[in-house]
Every structure is written in C-alpha cells, then in structure tokens.
Design an enzyme around this catalytic site. Structure first.
Site, mmCIF file in Angstrom:
data_model
loop_
_atom_site.group_PDB
_atom_site.id
_atom_site.type_symbol
_atom_site.label_atom_id
_atom_site.label_comp_id
_atom_site.label_asym_id
_atom_site.label_seq_id
_atom_site.Cartn_x
_atom_site.Cartn_y
_atom_site.Cartn_z
ATOM 1 N N GLU A 190 4.489 32.802 -9.044
ATOM 2 C CA GLU A 190 4.149 34.112 -9.608
ATOM 3 C C GLU A 190 4.968 35.184 -8.903
ATOM 4 O OE1 GLU A 190 -0.048 35.056 -9.619
ATOM 5 O OE2 GLU A 190 0.316 36.998 -10.586
ATOM 6 N N ASN A 244 -3.137 34.908 -19.278
ATOM 7 C CA ASN A 244 -3.690 34.434 -18.003
ATOM 8 C C ASN A 244 -5.056 35.063 -17.762
ATOM 9 O OD1 ASN A 244 -3.471 33.310 -15.141
ATOM 10 N ND2 ASN A 244 -3.787 35.491 -14.738
ATOM 11 N N GLU A 245 -6.035 34.240 -17.459
ATOM 12 C CA GLU A 245 -7.370 34.704 -17.028
ATOM 13 C C GLU A 245 -7.855 35.908 -17.840
ATOM 14 O OE1 GLU A 245 -7.532 35.148 -12.727
ATOM 15 O OE2 GLU A 245 -7.419 32.972 -12.471
ATOM 16 N N TYR A 258 -10.633 28.207 -6.956
ATOM 17 C CA TYR A 258 -10.207 28.266 -5.553
ATOM 18 C C TYR A 258 -11.436 28.063 -4.681
ATOM 19 C CZ TYR A 258 -5.958 30.399 -7.443
ATOM 20 O OH TYR A 258 -4.793 30.649 -8.147
ATOM 21 N N GLU A 272 -4.511 26.534 -12.196
ATOM 22 C CA GLU A 272 -4.568 27.175 -10.871
ATOM 23 C C GLU A 272 -5.668 26.468 -10.077
ATOM 24 O OE1 GLU A 272 -4.621 31.453 -10.415
ATOM 25 O OE2 GLU A 272 -3.467 31.706 -12.266
#
Ligand code: AHR
Length: 507
Positions: free
Chosen positions: A32, A177-178, A249, A297
C-alpha cells in the site's frame, strides 16, 4: 521433583482425506502507499542496492525468498482516494497530492508502471484494486482499459506512450477496499456498495470477461455489520463477482497472551461464517457457482499500543505502522497461516498485510540494510513447502482455557501433501507458554518412511525479535529428538513454538 508431563497430542494423516488444493494465491501479500512500504522501502532510488528503476535489489531478493505469489496494490485505505492517472507518465509531470487516508504527502513517483515493473522482476501476479470510495464505474473501466487493452484507443495508447507496449494483463481486481468501515473515504452502506460493486463488475467484464473480481466483505468479524454486510452485498453482486474479501488483525491485549496465541480460533470462525453466508446466498439465489474467499488482509498488528509514529502531518513516507515482531507474534502468525491452509478449499486467495516496513515481514533502513522479521520465517516455510493438497487434521490432545475463547487445543496443526514429489509437510504450533507438547502422528495412511527435517521457531525469550542492530537474533533451528519409526512420528514441540516437519513418502 520432575515436572508432570503434558499428555501427548495425537493425530492421523491419511492421503485419502484431503481438504483441497492450496491455490498459489494463498501466499499473496500487499503493498500500500502507506508509510515506508513503497517509498524508502521497496523503492529507494539512490540506495546502493537500487536498480535503475529505483527498486532495491536486496529487498527484491528477500521478497523472492519469502515466496510471495501475488501482491495487492495500491491499498488499503489509500485506494479510496486513488487517482491512477496521476501515477503514470513522465515523473516530472506527476502531481504531488495529499493522501487523506494516512495524512501523508504522495509524490506519485512510484505508480502503476513502476508497480508492474516490480511484479515482473519479482515474478509476482498483480492484484489491483479500483477506487470505489471517491470514484466509480467509469474510472474503474478507464483504469482497466489503460492497463489491459492491447492498443488503438486513447487510454491504451497512453500506456504504450508511457513505454508499456504489451498490455499488463491484470486478471484479479478488488472492487474497492473496506467499504463497510466508517473510516473509509466514501464509506457506504451494504446496499449502496453492493449495487456499485455489481455495476462496476458488470462494466469491467464488458471490457474483459475473464477477470476475477473481489467484492469487499467485512473489515473484521467484530464490526457491527458483519454477516449482514456480506449477505446484502452478495445478494446484489453474486453473479458478477468471484470472491468476497475478509480482513483481520490480531494483537496481544492487556497481557492476555494465551488468548492472543489462540487468535486462529477466531480466524477460523470468521472464515467458516463467511463460507456459510456465501453458501446461504447461493442457495437463496439458486446459483450454480460458489463464491470463494480472498483473505486479502491478515496479520498481527498492534493497533492499541501507544504509537511512536502517529499518523499526522502530511510528511512524505513517514514511519507508520512499523511493528517489530517477537517470537510470540511469529507463533501466532504461523497459526494464522495454519488457519488459512485448513480452509484451502474456499480460501483461494490471501494477502499478508503488508510486505515491507508497514506491519511487514521485511524491514529496511534508508541507505542501510534490509532484514527479516520473525514473521518472515513461517511465511517463507509455508510458501515453500505448503504446496499441494491439504490433508484433514483432527487433533486429539490436551487443551487449556483462555479468557477470550474458552477451552482451546494446545496444538494447532495442518498438513500438506505434495503428490508430485511425495513430500508431506506438517505445520504445527504449540500454544502452551510453559510446557513442551509431546506429539504422535500416525503416518500409516500416507506411508511416510523418513523425516526430512524438523525446523522450530522458539526462543527462551518469547519476546525476542530481530532489529537493525541484531537482524538475526531469531531464526528457525533444527529440532533434535524427532523420530519416525513403525509408521509413527514422535516428537516434542517446544513451548510457544512454530514447527515445520517435513516427511518423505515411499515412492
Ligand atoms: O493494512 C493497513 C490498513 O488496514 C489498510 O489500509 C486498511 O485496508 C486496513 O484497515
């Protein structure tokens, strides 16, 4: 007085019980425009190891050693403000912009062409994301035309004019994204996003029918819309997309290391929930095809710790998210890889977030060296030897109780059979912080007759880590006392350890 021994964990490997083949894309990663991932990381013109294009050869060598197969680009949160046309053409004509996502200054010196050059040199498949935050259908199609159309149109000829005669041939595309996250530029409801994803996908496929398209799933299983988001998006876009994404995460919170070590329990539950949702929508729509999962991710990321480098004041390539990983982090990380492999039938794409400097397995210093973090090793080993067919592993063994996940097995394991070479590799984590775990594996069903190697990542100091000053403080080492006799493998897994045990089957 001798310590009481932990009861052994037992499992049986049988070549007849396969889960699915490991897709090479399982070993993908992510670059990124964030912090020093690109600038002063992968790309550092003027560095003694940089090639003419500014790519660091020492970093490229580590990326090859890591065994990365695909790279998702250019974000992440960054993509929701991405203006691809700023990133192509002569450097001196590229505008300097503010990146709102990371409050940084983006020079655009590294752009799409440089990324494709990197992919070619590192033998990596690109996985491109389009901006569905501030942009939409038209922009996605324009980017696709610039990248993949052979020539004869304004946009494809622009690429050729920029030196890329051959089309880039990018197959895999993320539709934003997200988009479920309120932090995302252009954040949307599931209804808004589902419709936009479907229309963008439809238009992109009009240009190139054989694309593989990823719809945004949830940014984590703890987000309030998780579950209903996937169902709503897929109801709108099922026919148009091939994958739904997952992001997650993990970090150790309030010193609760046992729960942290069991993070993969949550990851497996997340995967199984998304599979169930995809298949529920498939049944409702009476659809034929299955939607697969792109876990694009995943990592350990210390988001709750005091941040030495807060996001902030529009610097160029600031030091952001530069987590330094310990042995404990690497064991959890290895367990996350095991979770992905255990679901290889549906998780057919994954991206370790990220690749260089930013929550990364590879660290660099500007003008200085590059080195491997502890997390480098489980990934490199899995990518090298976790290829082939995943075998079903059911563990019978001791458990312990964690605050977050209740009772969990001490052993977390998977096995991969490479039917071409006859190699079988067992990946295993011992979650106990204090006790070695005896392991017995019945190998009769795979007819394994010899041990190739048993490598361990463990340390007397579970907080040990590699740093600029001590780049090789932590490395895997061979285990002693692992035996294969009479069709049974016996060993003892060190406390808090990641293990790779390679076996050879009879020809
Ligand atoms: O990987 C870091 C960030 O985490 C990404 O930009 C975003 O997609 C996620 O929230």
């Amino acid at each position: 007085m001798s310590r009481p021994r932990t009861a052994p964990a037992r499992l049986t490997l049988d070549a007849a019980f396969g889960i699915g083949s490991v897709h090479p894309r399982l070993y993908g990663s992510f670059i990124e425009h964030l912090g020093r991932c690109v600038y002063n990381g992968l790309y550092e013109p003027g560095h003694p190891d940089a090639d003419q294009a500014g790519l660091r050869q020492d970093v490229l060598a580590l990326i090859r050693e890591l065994g990365v197969t695909t790279v998702r680009y250019p974000g992440g949160n960054f993509v929701s403000g991405y203006r691809w046309e700023d990133t192509v053409g002569p450097h001196e004509q590229r505008p300097v912009r503010l990146d709102l996502a990371w409050r940084s200054t983006e020079t655009n010196r590294f752009g799409l062409g440089e990324f494709m050059d990197f992919c070619r040199k590192a033998d990596i498949e690109p996985m491109m994301a389009v901006n569905l935050g501030t942009r939409g259908v038209e922009d996605a199609v324009r980017l696709l035309e610039y990248a993949n159309h052979p020539g004869g149109t304004e946009l494809s000829d622009r690429r050729i004019g920029h030196g890329a005669k051959e089309p880039y041939g990018i197959r895999m595309w993320c539709l934003g994204n997200e988009m479920d996250g309120p932090w995302q530029i252009g954040h949307k409801t599931a209804e808004e996003y589902g419709r936009l994803a479907a229309e963008t996908a439809r238009a992109m496929r009009m240009l190139q029918p054989d694309l593989e398209l990823v719809a945004c799933g949830s940014s984590g299983s703890d987000i309030a819309t998780f579950g209903s988001w996937e169902a709503t998006v897929l109801e709108a876009a099922y026919d148009q997309v091939d994958y739904v994404s997952l992001h997650t995460y993990y970090e150790e919170i309030d010193g609760d290391r046992d729960s942290f070590l069991a993070s993969a329990v949550d990851m497996e539950h997340f995967i199984e929930s998304v599979v169930a949702t995809c298949d529920h929508v498939r049944a409702r729509l009476k659809a034929g095809k299955r939607i697969n999962l792109s876990f694009d991710e995943w990592n350990v990321w210390y988001q709750k710790r005091p941040n030495p480098h807060p996001v902030g004041d529009w610097q160029e390539a600031p030091r952001l998210l530069e987590d330094n990983y310990s042995v404990t982090d690497a064991v959890v990380f290895g367990s996350l890889i095991i979770a992905l492999l255990r679901h290889a039938d549906r998780v057919t794409s994954a991206s370790l977030a990220q690749l260089v400097n930013v929550i990364a397995p590879i660290m660099t210093e500007p003008g200085g060296p590059a080195w491997r973090q502890t997390t480098f090793f489980p990934f490199a080993q899995a990518s090298s030897y976790g290829r082939g067919r995943v075998l079903r592993v059911e563990v019978d063994g001791p458990t312990h109780t964690t605050a977050k996940f209740g009772e969990v097995p001490l052993l977390h394991a998977t096995a991969v059979s490479d039917d071409d070479t006859g190699a079988v590799t067992l990946f295993a984590v011992n979650r106990s912080q204090s006790e070695a775990l005896p392991l017995e594996v019945d190998l009769h069903g795979i007819d394994a007759h010899s041990l190739t190697e048993h490598l361990v990542l463990a340390d007397a100091d579970p907080d040990a880590r590699n740093t600029l000053d001590q780049p090789e403080r932590v490395t895997p080492h061979p285990a002693t006392d692992t035996t294969v006799t009479g069709g049974v493998l016996r060993t003892e897994l060190a406390p808090l350890s990641w293990n790779m045990i390679r076996l050879t089957r009879r020809p």
